[in-house]
Design a protein around this motif. Sequence first.
Motif, PDB file in Angstrom:
ATOM      1  N   LEU A  41       0.816  -1.219   0.000  1.00  0.00           N
ATOM      2  CA  LEU A  41       0.000   0.000   0.000  1.00  0.00           C
ATOM      3  C   LEU A  41       0.852   1.273   0.000  1.00  0.00           C
ATOM      4  CD1 LEU A  41      -2.825  -1.055   2.487  1.00  0.00           C
ATOM      5  CD2 LEU A  41      -2.957  -0.877  -0.016  1.00  0.00           C
ATOM      6  N   ARG A  42       2.049   1.222   0.578  1.00  0.00           N
ATOM      7  CA  ARG A  42       2.898   2.406   0.677  1.00  0.00           C
ATOM      8  C   ARG A  42       3.722   2.670  -0.566  1.00  0.00           C
ATOM      9  NH1 ARG A  42       6.367   1.740   5.847  1.00  0.00           N
ATOM     10  NH2 ARG A  42       5.886  -0.430   5.477  1.00  0.00           N
ATOM     11  N   TYR A  43       4.088   1.624  -1.291  1.00  0.00           N
ATOM     12  CA  TYR A  43       4.983   1.779  -2.438  1.00  0.00           C
ATOM     13  C   TYR A  43       4.256   1.407  -3.729  1.00  0.00           C
ATOM     14  CZ  TYR A  43       8.569   2.011   1.128  1.00  0.00           C
ATOM     15  OH  TYR A  43       9.315   2.372   2.211  1.00  0.00           O
ATOM     16  N   PRO A  44       4.542   2.103  -4.791  1.00  0.00           N
ATOM     17  CA  PRO A  44       3.919   1.783  -6.090  1.00  0.00           C
ATOM     18  C   PRO A  44       4.607   0.576  -6.734  1.00  0.00           C
ATOM     19  CG  PRO A  44       5.384   3.662  -6.334  1.00  0.00           C
ATOM     20  CD  PRO A  44       5.375   3.300  -4.872  1.00  0.00           C
ATOM     21  N   LEU A  45       4.235  -0.614  -6.306  1.00  0.00           N
ATOM     22  CA  LEU A  45       4.914  -1.830  -6.754  1.00  0.00           C
ATOM     23  C   LEU A  45       4.771  -2.082  -8.249  1.00  0.00           C
ATOM     24  CD1 LEU A  45       4.125  -4.290  -3.822  1.00  0.00           C
ATOM     25  CD2 LEU A  45       6.187  -2.939  -4.218  1.00  0.00           C
ATOM     26  N   LEU A  46       3.695  -1.587  -8.853  1.00  0.00           N
ATOM     27  CA  LEU A  46       3.508  -1.799 -10.281  1.00  0.00           C
ATOM     28  C   LEU A  46       4.507  -0.992 -11.118  1.00  0.00           C
ATOM     29  CD1 LEU A  46      -0.388  -1.886 -10.493  1.00  0.00           C
ATOM     30  CD2 LEU A  46       1.221  -3.800 -10.505  1.00  0.00           C
ATOM     31  N   GLN A  47       5.158  -0.002 -10.504  1.00  0.00           N
ATOM     32  CA  GLN A  47       6.153   0.802 -11.225  1.00  0.00           C
ATOM     33  C   GLN A  47       7.535   0.156 -11.200  1.00  0.00           C
ATOM     34  OE1 GLN A  47       6.051   4.773  -9.675  1.00  0.00           O
ATOM     35  NE2 GLN A  47       3.929   5.119 -10.303  1.00  0.00           N
ATOM     36  N   TYR A  48       7.712  -0.842 -10.345  1.00  0.00           N
ATOM     37  CA  TYR A  48       8.999  -1.543 -10.284  1.00  0.00           C
ATOM     38  C   TYR A  48       9.091  -2.553 -11.419  1.00  0.00           C
ATOM     39  CZ  TYR A  48       9.805   0.503  -5.697  1.00  0.00           C
ATOM     40  OH  TYR A  48      10.000   1.385  -4.670  1.00  0.00           O
ATOM     41  N   GLY A  49      10.273  -3.060 -11.650  1.00  0.00           N
ATOM     42  CA  GLY A  49      10.496  -4.017 -12.728  1.00  0.00           C
ATOM     43  C   GLY A  49       9.803  -5.353 -12.474  1.00  0.00           C
ATOM     44  N   ILE A  50       9.692  -6.133 -13.542  1.00  0.00           N
ATOM     45  CA  ILE A  50       9.013  -7.423 -13.451  1.00  0.00           C
ATOM     46  C   ILE A  50       9.767  -8.376 -12.518  1.00  0.00           C
ATOM     47  CG2 ILE A  50      10.171  -8.426 -15.474  1.00  0.00           C
ATOM     48  CD1 ILE A  50       6.510  -8.988 -14.575  1.00  0.00           C
ATOM     49  N   VAL A  52      11.338  -7.623  -9.667  1.00  0.00           N
ATOM     50  CA  VAL A  52      10.945  -7.309  -8.288  1.00  0.00           C
ATOM     51  C   VAL A  52       9.534  -7.807  -8.018  1.00  0.00           C
ATOM     52  CG1 VAL A  52      10.467  -5.417  -6.678  1.00  0.00           C
ATOM     53  CG2 VAL A  52      12.494  -5.328  -8.127  1.00  0.00           C
ATOM     54  N   GLN A  53       8.644  -7.601  -8.979  1.00  0.00           N
ATOM     55  CA  GLN A  53       7.266  -8.063  -8.806  1.00  0.00           C
ATOM     56  C   GLN A  53       7.197  -9.582  -8.669  1.00  0.00           C
ATOM     57  OE1 GLN A  53       5.026  -6.468 -12.073  1.00  0.00           O
ATOM     58  NE2 GLN A  53       5.432  -4.344 -11.503  1.00  0.00           N
ATOM     59  N   LEU A  54       7.940 -10.307  -9.506  1.00  0.00           N
ATOM     60  CA  LEU A  54       7.952 -11.764  -9.427  1.00  0.00           C
ATOM     61  C   LEU A  54       8.581 -12.252  -8.119  1.00  0.00           C
ATOM     62  CD1 LEU A  54       8.836 -12.790 -13.101  1.00  0.00           C
ATOM     63  CD2 LEU A  54       6.647 -13.030 -11.905  1.00  0.00           C
ATOM     64  N   LEU A  55       9.609 -11.550  -7.662  1.00  0.00           N
ATOM     65  CA  LEU A  55      10.241 -11.921  -6.400  1.00  0.00           C
ATOM     66  C   LEU A  55       9.258 -11.777  -5.235  1.00  0.00           C
ATOM     67  CD1 LEU A  55      12.887 -12.662  -4.852  1.00  0.00           C
ATOM     68  CD2 LEU A  55      13.203 -10.202  -4.556  1.00  0.00           C
ATOM     69  N   LEU A  56       8.540 -10.676  -5.188  1.00  0.00           N
ATOM     70  CA  LEU A  56       7.563 -10.463  -4.124  1.00  0.00           C
ATOM     71  C   LEU A  56       6.400 -11.446  -4.211  1.00  0.00           C
ATOM     72  CD1 LEU A  56       7.514  -6.554  -4.007  1.00  0.00           C
ATOM     73  CD2 LEU A  56       8.584  -8.128  -2.382  1.00  0.00           C
ATOM     74  N   LEU A  57       5.942 -11.718  -5.411  1.00  0.00           N
ATOM     75  CA  LEU A  57       4.878 -12.697  -5.599  1.00  0.00           C
ATOM     76  C   LEU A  57       5.340 -14.095  -5.187  1.00  0.00           C
ATOM     77  CD1 LEU A  57       2.012 -13.300  -6.633  1.00  0.00           C
ATOM     78  CD2 LEU A  57       3.047 -13.711  -8.882  1.00  0.00           C
ATOM     79  N   GLY A  58       6.567 -14.449  -5.560  1.00  0.00           N
ATOM     80  CA  GLY A  58       7.121 -15.749  -5.172  1.00  0.00           C
ATOM     81  C   GLY A  58       7.275 -15.877  -3.666  1.00  0.00           C
ATOM     82  N   ALA A  59       7.699 -14.805  -3.009  1.00  0.00           N
ATOM     83  CA  ALA A  59       7.840 -14.832  -1.551  1.00  0.00           C
ATOM     84  C   ALA A  59       6.481 -15.022  -0.877  1.00  0.00           C
ATOM     85  CB  ALA A  59       8.498 -13.542  -1.059  1.00  0.00           C
ATOM     86  N   ALA A  60       5.476 -14.323  -1.365  1.00  0.00           N
ATOM     87  CA  ALA A  60       4.123 -14.468  -0.800  1.00  0.00           C
ATOM     88  C   ALA A  60       3.582 -15.874  -1.049  1.00  0.00           C
ATOM     89  CB  ALA A  60       3.180 -13.417  -1.396  1.00  0.00           C
ATOM     90  N   LEU A  61       3.819 -16.398  -2.229  1.00  0.00           N
ATOM     91  CA  LEU A  61       3.367 -17.752  -2.562  1.00  0.00           C
ATOM     92  C   LEU A  61       4.047 -18.795  -1.678  1.00  0.00           C
ATOM     93  CD1 LEU A  61       1.611 -19.442  -4.499  1.00  0.00           C
ATOM     94  CD2 LEU A  61       3.615 -19.593  -5.983  1.00  0.00           C
TER      95      LEU A  61
END
Length: 149
Positions: A41-50, A52-61
């Motif tokens: 909610l604090r950071y615009p994650l959609l503006q980061y590279g793919i 970083v997004q995949l890393l965060l998604l993988g960590a949550a998964l």
Amino acid sequence: MQIGFYQPEKTVTGPAYGPGFKVMATVLCAVLAGYGTTVALRYPLLQYGIGVQLLLLGAALMLGVSYYWFLRSVVIIDERGIRQTWMFNRQVEWRDVRSAKMIGIPFFTWLFPPRLVVRTGNAFATFNGGSKPVLIEFAKISLAFQMKK
């Protein structure tokens, strides 16, 4: 079929992780999920590279998958051997067991109950015991293989 050195009297089944561990895992996963939500909610994650997004998604998964298996993992001790279900199941047949020993962390058995470490040739397998019947059978196995020496 070759019979191994040890044979249990009956099939014993129980959870691999105890209630204390499950409560601690639930609290820790809830805190991590809450923190992840505040970061999203604090950071615009959609503006980061793919990447970083995949890393965060993988960590949550992986957090979700690990939590699911901590709650659902089961230990089965029967005439064939010892099995523990998890994301990747562990199995050792009695004929492959060379030695077995229970290990534990003093003063923290409420959170981490003793585990059974089984030696098979050059490899080791560790099985968690989250219920009294499983821990009793672990003690019998450990004692039987200590007496074998």
